[in-house]
Design an enzyme around this catalytic site. Sequence first.
Site, PDB file in Angstrom:
ATOM      1  N   GLU A 114       4.134  17.890   2.900  1.00 51.87           N
ATOM      2  CA  GLU A 114       4.833  17.170   3.970  1.00 51.87           C
ATOM      3  C   GLU A 114       6.342  17.197   3.742  1.00 51.87           C
ATOM      4  O   GLU A 114       6.810  17.069   2.604  1.00 51.87           O
ATOM      5  CB  GLU A 114       4.311  15.724   3.983  1.00 51.87           C
ATOM      6  CG  GLU A 114       4.893  14.886   5.085  1.00 51.87           C
ATOM      7  CD  GLU A 114       4.328  13.458   5.102  1.00 51.87           C
ATOM      8  OE1 GLU A 114       3.241  13.234   4.517  1.00 51.87           O
ATOM      9  OE2 GLU A 114       4.985  12.590   5.692  1.00 51.87           O
ATOM     10  N   GLY A 130       0.846  -1.199   0.000  1.00 50.27           N
ATOM     11  CA  GLY A 130       0.000   0.000   0.000  1.00 50.27           C
ATOM     12  C   GLY A 130       0.875   1.240   0.000  1.00 50.27           C
ATOM     13  O   GLY A 130       0.623   2.200  -0.726  1.00 50.27           O
ATOM     14  N   HIS A 131       1.930   1.206   0.793  1.00 55.34           N
ATOM     15  CA  HIS A 131       2.869   2.336   0.827  1.00 55.34           C
ATOM     16  C   HIS A 131       4.176   1.904   0.175  1.00 55.34           C
ATOM     17  O   HIS A 131       4.964   1.189   0.780  1.00 55.34           O
ATOM     18  CB  HIS A 131       3.126   2.778   2.264  1.00 55.34           C
ATOM     19  CG  HIS A 131       3.751   4.137   2.364  1.00 55.34           C
ATOM     20  ND1 HIS A 131       4.806   4.539   1.554  1.00 55.34           N
ATOM     21  CD2 HIS A 131       3.479   5.200   3.173  1.00 55.34           C
ATOM     22  CE1 HIS A 131       5.140   5.781   1.872  1.00 55.34           C
ATOM     23  NE2 HIS A 131       4.354   6.207   2.831  1.00 55.34           N
ATOM     24  N   HIS A 138      -1.500   9.980  -2.212  1.00 53.11           N
ATOM     25  CA  HIS A 138      -0.568  10.299  -1.135  1.00 53.11           C
ATOM     26  C   HIS A 138       0.791  10.661  -1.737  1.00 53.11           C
ATOM     27  O   HIS A 138       1.407   9.865  -2.439  1.00 53.11           O
ATOM     28  CB  HIS A 138      -0.467   9.060  -0.245  1.00 53.11           C
ATOM     29  CG  HIS A 138       0.306   9.231   1.011  1.00 53.11           C
ATOM     30  ND1 HIS A 138       1.634   8.901   1.111  1.00 53.11           N
ATOM     31  CD2 HIS A 138      -0.067   9.674   2.234  1.00 53.11           C
ATOM     32  CE1 HIS A 138       2.049   9.135   2.349  1.00 53.11           C
ATOM     33  NE2 HIS A 138       1.035   9.601   3.053  1.00 53.11           N
ATOM     34  N   GLU A 175      -3.091  13.407   2.666  1.00 51.86           N
ATOM     35  CA  GLU A 175      -1.719  13.936   2.506  1.00 51.86           C
ATOM     36  C   GLU A 175      -1.351  13.864   1.020  1.00 51.86           C
ATOM     37  O   GLU A 175      -0.292  13.344   0.651  1.00 51.86           O
ATOM     38  CB  GLU A 175      -0.743  13.108   3.346  1.00 51.86           C
ATOM     39  CG  GLU A 175      -1.160  12.988   4.814  1.00 51.86           C
ATOM     40  CD  GLU A 175      -0.211  12.167   5.678  1.00 51.86           C
ATOM     41  OE1 GLU A 175       0.242  11.115   5.211  1.00 51.86           O
ATOM     42  OE2 GLU A 175       0.077  12.595   6.813  1.00 51.86           O
ATOM     43  N   CYS A 215       7.503  10.293  10.984  1.00 54.73           N
ATOM     44  CA  CYS A 215       8.253   9.931   9.784  1.00 54.73           C
ATOM     45  C   CYS A 215       9.243  11.018   9.360  1.00 54.73           C
ATOM     46  O   CYS A 215      10.319  10.725   8.846  1.00 54.73           O
ATOM     47  CB  CYS A 215       7.307   9.621   8.629  1.00 54.73           C
ATOM     48  SG  CYS A 215       6.055  10.879   8.356  1.00 54.73           S
ATOM     49  N   CYS A 216       8.858  12.291   9.570  1.00 51.79           N
ATOM     50  CA  CYS A 216       9.658  13.368   8.983  1.00 51.79           C
ATOM     51  C   CYS A 216      11.014  13.627   9.651  1.00 51.79           C
ATOM     52  O   CYS A 216      12.025  13.725   8.948  1.00 51.79           O
ATOM     53  CB  CYS A 216       8.833  14.658   8.919  1.00 51.79           C
ATOM     54  SG  CYS A 216       7.345  14.515   7.905  1.00 51.79           S
TER      55      CYS A 216
END
Lengths: 640, 640
Positions: free
Chosen positions: B325, B176-177, B257, B309, B405-406
């Site tokens: 993001e 999915g990601h 996304h 996002e 995550c960032c």
Amino acid sequence: MHVADPAHEAKYQRLVRDVVIPYQWDALNDRVAEAEPSHAITNFRIAAGLEEGEFYGMVFQDSDVAKWLEAVAWSLCQKPDAELEKTADEVIELIAAAQCEDGYLNTYFTVKAPEARWTNLAECHELYCAGHMIEAGVAWFQGTGKRNLLDVVCRLADHIDSVFGPGETQLHGYPGHPEIELALMRLYDVTEEPRYLNLVKYFIEERGAQPHFYDIEYEKRGKTSYWNTYGPAWMVKDKAYSQAHQPLAEQQTAIGHAVRFVYLMAGMAHLARLSGDEGKRQDCLRLWNNMAQRQLYITGGIGSQSSGEAFSSDYDLPNDTVYAESCASIGLMMFARRMLEMEADSHYADVMERALYNTVLGGMALDGKHFFYVNPLEVHPKTLAFNHIYDHVKPVRQRWFGCACCPPNIARVLTSLGHYIYTVRPDALLINLYVGNDVAIQIDENTLRLRISGNYPWQDQVTIEITSPVPVTHTLALRLPDWCAEPAVSLNGERVTGEVVRGYLYLNRCWHEGDTLTLTLPMPVRRVYGNPQVRQQAGKVALQRGPLVYCLEEADNGANLHNLSLPENSAFRVFEGKGIFAHKMLIQAEGSGYHAKDTDALWQYDRSPVQREPQTLTFIPWFSWANRGEGEMRIWVDEG
Amino acid sequence: MHVADPAHEAKYQRLVRDVVIPYQWDALNDRVAEAEPSHAITNFRIAAGLEEGEFYGMVFQDSDVAKWLEAVAWSLCQKPDAELEKTADEVIELIAAAQCEDGYLNTYFTVKAPEARWTNLAECHELYCAGHMIEAGVAWFQGTGKRNLLDVVCRLADHIDSVFGPGETQLHGYPGHPEIELALMRLYDVTEEPRYLNLVKYFIEERGAQPHFYDIEYEKRGKTSYWNTYGPAWMVKDKAYSQAHQPLAEQQTAIGHAVRFVYLMAGMAHLARLSGDEGKRQDCLRLWNNMAQRQLYITGGIGSQSSGEAFSSDYDLPNDTVYAESCASIGLMMFARRMLEMEADSHYADVMERALYNTVLGGMALDGKHFFYVNPLEVHPKTLAFNHIYDHVKPVRQRWFGCACCPPNIARVLTSLGHYIYTVRPDALLINLYVGNDVAIQIDENTLRLRISGNYPWQDQVTIEITSPVPVTHTLALRLPDWCAEPAVSLNGERVTGEVVRGYLYLNRCWHEGDTLTLTLPMPVRRVYGNPQVRQQAGKVALQRGPLVYCLEEADNGANLHNLSLPENSAFRVFEGKGIFAHKMLIQAEGSGYHAKDTDALWQYDRSPVQREPQTLTFIPWFSWANRGEGEMRIWVDEG
């Protein structure tokens, strides 16, 4: 005054009678193809035991029927229609049959959850539906003289009065969605039953008390929640959404769900006037001022965000993500009308007129069969499907809605305009709006009759003619609109200069049949400059003529409306339109634009200054936008 | 080239080593007061059986540790640090202990739901976490020469290769990601194991196939859903969110996304280059072009909406509700770097530089301890708490995030800048960025050493000195930035005029120690004009100097920044700032403004033209905004 009875009726009132009311009757009976189903009449048939089936629709589906009945009541009062009256009487009979023995009336709970009555005031709209039914009962009585629905709603109100109050066995609650307050005040007007007024006082004064009723009932029912849109029981938790986060005496700003706010305030203003409660009057003034001075759109829209259909904060007025629900502007008119009854200040009428001629009229298509729920000031249709900040925005009006509060609300406000045109005060009859109409108003023991004519708001001359056969001595107070720099009034051809107090010209005399007042309200095109506090208007200008706000549409001006500018000194040409714009005045001005290319690449971000080219700009009245299919629209335009 | 080894390192790389890496280590171990808890290291201890307890955090919490390890790897490569290396080796030991017998590695599933492995690819980030761990293993090997983590991730990759593929007993799924794709390509780079490349090909080519894998696994697991933010199983249903709505060969626009999109495309570009697949190259070009030409902010931000996002649509670039993001701009740099490896075109480097110097640097506070997740181009703090369209926007950087995550992503990209500064192609060494550094690059059998110095991006002179003791014959290709109108290059003091191809100046010769290239890149303040396709920029201008985008902040210019204008002809003064702006160049210009009054009432909507007053405007580099507390900020300013 009981009702206005327009002979020279506006096109809109005819449209409501001939098209809107029959169309909405079909919608309530699920006979409109391509419209969201309603099931509202069927719900009553099931509740009355006349049909088997399940309740369908919103928990407040009943209110659509009540609002339609109210529209019918006012319409019959303008022009009798035996067949329509028969249909309405049958609906009333059905409603009476759906009423419970004890006076309770609500098809959702009766059909679906009779044991859960009055267990979820924060979320379930029971008192809201009761309020709309009471309003319908009052209107039906006032419009037709018949008591059939009034009797039903008095039993309902008596039942509610038995359930709610300070008594030990009573519920110390109040509605999540206000409406019952203004409805009970109207019921008090016709019945003079003090219990109704006292119940309104109770509902308003309990609001925001601690420990909080919404929490108490939430615990009591085992923390179940009806709505979960923004997380479990958000409507219980976010008490400002319902203006229940603190007592009204402590609230400083218009907050939460915009329709709830104005409905609540309309009831409160009515109560403040009749109870002579100075504290409540001050609360009304303070909250009106915050709303009207800092949270009101140029279109008379309120509620600048979709989330919670709510107010945002002072001067935050986005044009494209705005909500500005049609019902909120109708509620604003209702609030303004009550303020006028309390204070003869034309500001209230100015706001009322702004809402009426822009958002309320704009909420309905010119065909009377399509409706806006949300009323943006700027639309870019290509983006709507992709950016979820626009999920609530529709680029064209819809046939009906799953939540269909707005269409019948527009119908009832347009049929009851007489109550907004005139404000009957002991000292004077205020004439607030210049919609063409005939009226008969009881002044002590006499009847004052008058006729307003002209072609307002398109032409600058309005005639008010006295038509009473018997002379009447009274004060007429004519509103001098805020948008008009140089109003002039003459009586039988002679210029008059009476006293102007808070925006009204007061004229006291003995009025004879044939006396004719002529108002001249010059309406050049006005540039309205964006307020510097509002970042979404900074450096921009909007056009207004009379009370009408204008806009650019793609159909006339091409795509990418954001690239158009109106120079500071360009002259305006006002002319009558054609086709759907027949009898409407349009505006043209020389402006400039530049042409974006479909192949434009962003990534260099290294452009030359944009080269402008002359372009004629065409502005149409904003209320009439989106009657030619889907396209861009914008009100605020760059100046320069 | 394996790594860059900066001696004259930029302040930022020192900051990452001295502050960011230790700070993030504390955060991962929950030792930072006032920060959101992480629990990421504890999760590994629990999975390894070293501690009792429950998994806590996001389903992809493991990836924070992996990214931190990658940052450490590159940092050690720049400057050895025995203690840090020992800490990292202990983490690697812990990770190895948490790996299952069969190679599977994921603390969420191992601790919480071992039976549910590989049952929810659409929602549960298993392959995403694996990808980050593989990237860390590769970086650790490349940065330190040690195989300890590489062995772990090869076992993991082998396990994944056994689970996924076209075989009858294999899963025909894909993440999915996306992330595993680019990670396996990196693993292929160091191992040359063709199974890894083939697995990437499989993941990419299966994407969007019908019947849809996400639906199949959804049915198979009994329609359970991990995320319900936008309704049940929305991540399964909204397949465009994961770029899985159709095969990549059919996709026309950057969609869904934003981080997923750029991670996927980075892997795909790497695969396209190594497999020589022209179809995939065309897919990369087409999707890059849509993103870079129509959906990219001036700040190098992508993803213009909070919901999902995600990207919106062509030319829809709101400044205040934007998401942008930090991770998306990092992923954009990764994608651009792969495109450069495939195509020596400076456009990719221009975009990479724009992202680096604006959104990526701006994602971290000047103190190295606070981070932005969302990077708006315009902020009005007073409104943020009231209008829910801004729920995702923070007016100041945060210490840590529940979804973190960032921050570690910024750390790993800043420590690995060498891979972005240089692109090693068979025919030439591209020099893309002019960050000060020392580098040693293997060219066939020789080592080319060079040093870049100067004070980029503040000053216009960049020096590239050859430091190889042995002469090397090779082509150096110097990027001529898109923002520079008149670049000049000299070699040992003599002006050179080599061939410029697609934005690079090619210089082939035998390079001797001491050879010195001097680039002069004049950087006057540039006005960037809003693109006419973008309604949020219409009539507005932004300032850029070199690669840096500038902005107005309330701290320098007062509130209501929307009331400020920059005349067409005003001159700019560039000067060095003080305090936190020491060594940074600021810009001033004479502009104008008008002053809104707090008492301004809207309701008249009947204002005079606004009276402007002269006002000096101060612009700061946008990446350094919000380092002086909360206040308004805006990039795009009215011109006039």
